[in-house]
Design a protein around this motif. Structure first.
Motif, short mmCIF file in Angstrom:
data_model
loop_
_atom_site.label_atom_id
_atom_site.label_comp_id
_atom_site.label_asym_id
_atom_site.label_seq_id
_atom_site.Cartn_x
_atom_site.Cartn_y
_atom_site.Cartn_z
N LEU A 124 0.79 -1.23 0.00
CA LEU A 124 0.00 0.00 0.00
C LEU A 124 0.83 1.28 0.00
N VAL A 125 2.10 1.19 0.39
CA VAL A 125 2.91 2.39 0.55
C VAL A 125 4.35 2.08 0.17
N LYS A 126 5.04 3.10 -0.31
CA LYS A 126 6.48 2.96 -0.58
C LYS A 126 7.23 3.44 0.66
N PHE A 127 8.13 2.62 1.18
CA PHE A 127 8.94 3.03 2.32
C PHE A 127 10.18 3.75 1.82
N VAL A 128 10.56 4.79 2.54
CA VAL A 128 11.76 5.56 2.25
C VAL A 128 12.64 5.48 3.49
N GLY A 129 13.84 4.93 3.34
CA GLY A 129 14.76 4.79 4.47
C GLY A 129 15.86 5.83 4.42
N VAL A 130 16.12 6.45 5.57
CA VAL A 130 17.22 7.41 5.68
C VAL A 130 18.19 6.92 6.75
N LYS A 131 19.46 7.19 6.54
CA LYS A 131 20.49 6.72 7.47
C LYS A 131 20.33 7.34 8.85
N ARG A 132 20.70 6.54 9.85
CA ARG A 132 20.72 7.01 11.23
C ARG A 132 21.92 6.38 11.91
N SER A 133 22.63 7.16 12.69
CA SER A 133 23.84 6.70 13.35
C SER A 133 23.59 5.42 14.16
N GLY A 134 24.47 4.43 13.96
CA GLY A 134 24.39 3.19 14.72
C GLY A 134 23.50 2.12 14.10
N TYR A 135 22.91 2.42 12.94
CA TYR A 135 22.03 1.46 12.28
C TYR A 135 22.42 1.31 10.81
N GLU A 136 22.11 0.16 10.27
CA GLU A 136 22.33 -0.06 8.85
C GLU A 136 20.98 -0.10 8.15
N LEU A 137 20.98 0.24 6.90
CA LEU A 137 19.75 0.18 6.12
C LEU A 137 19.63 -1.21 5.52
#
Length: 188
Positions: A124-137
């Protein structure tokens, strides 16, 4: 089809990191608007430290200078825990001519397998991921990656600074900072 981004969150308090993410995604994906959606009670976090009314007011103040930003209070109006699937289904019914892009940080990209009704939601939706310190995409679910300037600010960091009387100017829009001071929010 119109293209609209959604940035949901507790916004407790909203800060410049939220605004930078929203604007960078809007520009990168050529979105018409970004809708900020404060949650009433987030399903994956502890309860907010301030009232829904204060968080809505702070978010409205924070986004007021950008003509491409809009406040949507659907989840606050719904009360209780809100799940993204319910909000997206409602929006798709109300706005059938819109493609929605749900903006999430890298921490939430990694958490996608645990989202309520995720298999249905990704249809139903397109996800958009943005980087955040300490995490991987990283996830097995489809998402669009958008590079944003690295800025490591979180609402929890700001609450701690405010509670301890540490100056937080430039991390929060001045108007939001004034609201927090006026209302005595996050004080020890």
């Amino acid at each position: 089809m119109r293209k609209i981004g959604i940035l949901g969150g507790t916004f407790d308090p909203p800060h410049i990191g939220h605004l930078i993410i929203a604007e960078e995604v809007r520009i990168a994906l050529k979105l018409e608007e970004i809708w900020f959606i404060p949650t009433y009670t987030p399903p994956h976090k502890e309860e907010a430290k301030t009232t829904a009314r204060d968080r809505v007011q702070m978010t409205e103040i924070a986004i007021s200078a950008n003509p491409h930003f809009r406040l949507q209070t659907v989840e606050v109006e719904r009360s209780g825990k809100s799940y993204t699937i319910d909000t997206i289904k409602q929006f798709r019914n109300e706005f059938p001519d819109v493609d929605f892009y749900f903006i999430i940080g890298a921490d939430m990209v990694e958490y996608l397998p645990h989202w309520h009704r995720i298999e249905e939601l990704v249809q139903l939706v397109k996800f958009v991921g943005v980087k955040r310190s300490g995490y991987e995409l990283k996830t097995t679910y489809p998402f669009i990656e958008v590079e944003i300037p690295a800025i490591d600010i979180s609402s929890s960091l700001l609450r701690e600074r405010l509670r301890n009387g540490i100056e937080s100017r430039y991390l929060i829009p001045d108007s939001v900072y004034a609201y927090i001071r006026e209302k005595g929010l996050y004080e020890a």
